[in-house]
Scaffold this motif. Structure first.
Motif, PDB file in Angstrom:
ATOM      1  N   ALA A 191       0.469  -1.428  -0.296  1.00  0.00           N
ATOM      2  CA  ALA A 191       0.009   0.446   0.473  1.00  0.00           C
ATOM      3  C   ALA A 191       1.082   1.445   0.193  1.00  0.00           C
ATOM      4  O   ALA A 191       1.912   1.045   0.579  1.00  0.00           O
ATOM      5  CB  ALA A 191      -0.829   0.037   1.153  1.00  0.00           C
ATOM      6  N   THR A 192       0.342   2.473  -0.668  1.00  0.00           N
ATOM      7  CA  THR A 192       1.270   3.604  -0.711  1.00  0.00           C
ATOM      8  C   THR A 192       0.419   4.444   0.403  1.00  0.00           C
ATOM      9  O   THR A 192      -0.817   4.261   0.183  1.00  0.00           O
ATOM     10  CB  THR A 192       0.901   3.898  -1.749  1.00  0.00           C
ATOM     11  N   LEU A 193       0.455   4.893   1.156  1.00  0.00           N
ATOM     12  CA  LEU A 193       0.241   5.677   2.039  1.00  0.00           C
ATOM     13  C   LEU A 193       0.545   7.189   1.897  1.00  0.00           C
ATOM     14  O   LEU A 193       1.462   7.646   1.941  1.00  0.00           O
ATOM     15  CB  LEU A 193       0.706   5.383   3.749  1.00  0.00           C
ATOM     16  N   MET A 194      -0.635   8.393   2.311  1.00  0.00           N
ATOM     17  CA  MET A 194      -0.395   9.513   1.774  1.00  0.00           C
ATOM     18  C   MET A 194      -0.450  10.386   3.614  1.00  0.00           C
ATOM     19  O   MET A 194      -2.014  10.407   3.666  1.00  0.00           O
ATOM     20  CB  MET A 194      -1.566  10.173   0.378  1.00  0.00           C
ATOM     21  N   GLN A 195       0.168  11.573   3.455  1.00  0.00           N
ATOM     22  CA  GLN A 195      -0.042  11.814   5.090  1.00  0.00           C
ATOM     23  C   GLN A 195      -0.373  13.478   4.664  1.00  0.00           C
ATOM     24  O   GLN A 195       0.632  14.233   4.445  1.00  0.00           O
ATOM     25  CB  GLN A 195       0.932  11.380   6.623  1.00  0.00           C
ATOM     26  N   ILE A 196      -1.083  14.163   4.721  1.00  0.00           N
ATOM     27  CA  ILE A 196      -1.123  15.684   4.620  1.00  0.00           C
ATOM     28  C   ILE A 196      -1.214  16.882   5.969  1.00  0.00           C
ATOM     29  O   ILE A 196      -1.788  16.010   6.562  1.00  0.00           O
ATOM     30  CB  ILE A 196      -2.748  16.098   3.862  1.00  0.00           C
ATOM     31  N   GLU A 197      -0.226  16.959   5.803  1.00  0.00           N
ATOM     32  CA  GLU A 197      -0.090  18.129   6.963  1.00  0.00           C
ATOM     33  C   GLU A 197       0.385  19.853   6.821  1.00  0.00           C
ATOM     34  O   GLU A 197       1.908  18.982   6.122  1.00  0.00           O
ATOM     35  CB  GLU A 197       1.323  17.070   8.435  1.00  0.00           C
ATOM     36  N   GLY A 205       0.466  21.903   5.031  1.00  0.00           N
ATOM     37  CA  GLY A 205       0.929  22.250   3.728  1.00  0.00           C
ATOM     38  C   GLY A 205       1.256  21.443   2.918  1.00  0.00           C
ATOM     39  O   GLY A 205       2.305  21.523   1.434  1.00  0.00           O
ATOM     40  N   ARG A 206       1.638  20.340   3.157  1.00  0.00           N
ATOM     41  CA  ARG A 206       2.750  19.281   2.610  1.00  0.00           C
ATOM     42  C   ARG A 206       2.217  17.719   2.633  1.00  0.00           C
ATOM     43  O   ARG A 206       1.841  17.520   3.994  1.00  0.00           O
ATOM     44  CB  ARG A 206       4.231  19.198   3.604  1.00  0.00           C
ATOM     45  N   MET A 207       2.819  17.298   1.627  1.00  0.00           N
ATOM     46  CA  MET A 207       1.848  15.518   1.867  1.00  0.00           C
ATOM     47  C   MET A 207       3.151  15.178   1.435  1.00  0.00           C
ATOM     48  O   MET A 207       4.007  14.569   0.630  1.00  0.00           O
ATOM     49  CB  MET A 207       1.117  15.192   0.294  1.00  0.00           C
ATOM     50  N   GLN A 208       3.505  13.746   3.017  1.00  0.00           N
ATOM     51  CA  GLN A 208       4.376  12.281   2.655  1.00  0.00           C
ATOM     52  C   GLN A 208       4.011  11.318   2.165  1.00  0.00           C
ATOM     53  O   GLN A 208       2.740  10.902   2.663  1.00  0.00           O
ATOM     54  CB  GLN A 208       4.769  13.015   4.359  1.00  0.00           C
ATOM     55  N   VAL A 209       4.239  10.846   1.697  1.00  0.00           N
ATOM     56  CA  VAL A 209       4.640   9.661   0.292  1.00  0.00           C
ATOM     57  C   VAL A 209       5.111   8.533   1.156  1.00  0.00           C
ATOM     58  O   VAL A 209       6.328   9.102   1.261  1.00  0.00           O
ATOM     59  CB  VAL A 209       4.312   9.669  -0.803  1.00  0.00           C
ATOM     60  N   THR A 210       4.247   7.178   1.944  1.00  0.00           N
ATOM     61  CA  THR A 210       5.126   6.455   2.527  1.00  0.00           C
ATOM     62  C   THR A 210       4.432   4.934   1.333  1.00  0.00           C
ATOM     63  O   THR A 210       3.079   5.406   1.336  1.00  0.00           O
ATOM     64  CB  THR A 210       5.553   6.277   3.894  1.00  0.00           C
ATOM     65  N   THR A 211       5.485   3.759   1.494  1.00  0.00           N
ATOM     66  CA  THR A 211       5.092   2.731   1.101  1.00  0.00           C
ATOM     67  C   THR A 211       5.396   1.303   2.335  1.00  0.00           C
ATOM     68  O   THR A 211       6.211   1.390   2.729  1.00  0.00           O
ATOM     69  CB  THR A 211       5.783   1.843   0.289  1.00  0.00           C
ATOM     70  N   ALA A 212       4.166   0.903   2.505  1.00  0.00           N
ATOM     71  CA  ALA A 212       3.505   0.527   4.247  1.00  0.00           C
ATOM     72  C   ALA A 212       4.538  -0.533   3.710  1.00  0.00           C
ATOM     73  O   ALA A 212       4.659  -1.376   2.736  1.00  0.00           O
ATOM     74  CB  ALA A 212       2.087  -0.535   3.385  1.00  0.00           C
ATOM     75  N   GLY A 213       4.787  -1.154   5.024  1.00  0.00           N
ATOM     76  CA  GLY A 213       5.750  -2.249   5.427  1.00  0.00           C
ATOM     77  C   GLY A 213       7.727  -1.968   4.709  1.00  0.00           C
ATOM     78  O   GLY A 213       8.488  -2.819   5.768  1.00  0.00           O
ATOM     79  N   GLU A 214       7.594  -1.550   4.531  1.00  0.00           N
ATOM     80  CA  GLU A 214       8.985  -0.794   4.074  1.00  0.00           C
ATOM     81  C   GLU A 214      10.186  -0.038   4.871  1.00  0.00           C
ATOM     82  O   GLU A 214      10.798  -0.208   5.398  1.00  0.00           O
ATOM     83  CB  GLU A 214       9.604  -0.014   2.935  1.00  0.00           C
TER      84      GLU A 214
END
Length: 260
Positions: free
Chosen positions: A115-121, A123-132
């Motif tokens: 899964a690709t996870l996006m967290q917005i805070e 004014g910035r969006m952090q994109v991470t890959t689940a499990g890595e």
């Protein structure tokens, strides 16, 4: 004086929406394999379609507060093995403020891919890959990019008009597609949709972006903003559209408070 038997107003409403998923060819594909796939998949799926989808929705009962949408698309029957890639799990959550949903996090997973996870805070969006993250330094698994004001996604855009007046004029909105932000130009049109054997008055949100040939079309019932159909155009290579049609009005749907 209030009745002693008065029931407290719930903070949230929860409901489940069931969709039937079909494929259609828009005739614009550059690759002839799109038509071949449509014949194959259409034959396997039959009248019931190639997949089913289910949305679990939690929405603030009073119009403002936290919301969450979890969506799962599952291929049907023999297609479940053939099209594992079509298995699609998405999520969106955020805050409804002054009646307008604000996206704060999202997730996207296709098939067996992580899964690709996006967290917005701020004014910035952090994109991470689940499990890595557990097996690699955080800085190597996370990227950040600007998150423009008013950022939304297809799930929020589809369900976010349940308690809001439907748009009547064209507008532009930053739209999160997978993990990329696109500028979507949306044209609302008053139109009728044949649903459950009846012609239903709807507002069609027709979204296009200069950054992609993919399209998004959402039919919202004019009486309450309920999304009756969502059509995702996969782009001009194959010319295939994934069409989700609501199977029935969900139980527990919040009462409409739309002001016309």
């Amino acid at each position: 004086m209030p009745s002693v038997n008065a029931q407290p107003v719930p903070e949230f409403v929860h409901f489940q929406a069931e969709w039937r998923v079909t494929l259609k060819n828009d005739g614009q594909g550059k690759d002839s394999r799109g038509a071949q796939w449509l014949v194959l998949l259409g034959g396997l799926g039959g009248q019931e379609g190639v997949a089913t989808a289910q949305d679990q929705v939690s929405w603030p009962a009073q119009g403002n507060g936290a919301y969450r949408i979890d969506s799962t698309l599952t291929p049907r029957g023999a297609l479940a093995v053939l099209l594992r890639r079509l298995h699609w799990v998405r999520g969106a959550s955020g805050e409804v403020r002054d009646g307008r949903p604000e996206l704060l996090s999202a997730s996207n997973q296709r098939g067996d891919s992580p899964a690709t996870l996006m967290q917005i805070e701020h004014g910035r969006m952090q994109v991470t890959t689940a499990g890595e993250a557990a097996s690699a330094p955080a800085e190597s698994t996370a990227t950040t990019q600007p998150a423009p004001p008013g950022l939304t996604d297809p799930l929020t855009l589809s369900w976010g008009y349940l308690q809001r007046p439907l748009p009547t004029r064209a507008f532009t909105v930053p739209l999160l597609i997978n993990d990329k932000v696109q500028t979507a130009h949306i044209t609302p049109q008053r139109i009728t949709l044949k649903w459950q054997g009846q012609e239903v008055a709807c507002t069609l949100l027709d979204a296009h972006s200069a950054q992609s040939s993919a399209t998004l079309r959402i039919w919202l019932r004019q009486s309450d903003g309920l999304p009756l159909q969502v059509e995702l155009g996969m782009g001009d290579r194959y010319g295939l559209d994934v069409v989700q049609t609501l199977a029935a009005v969900p139980d527990g749907l919040p009462a409409a408070r739309v002001q016309h």
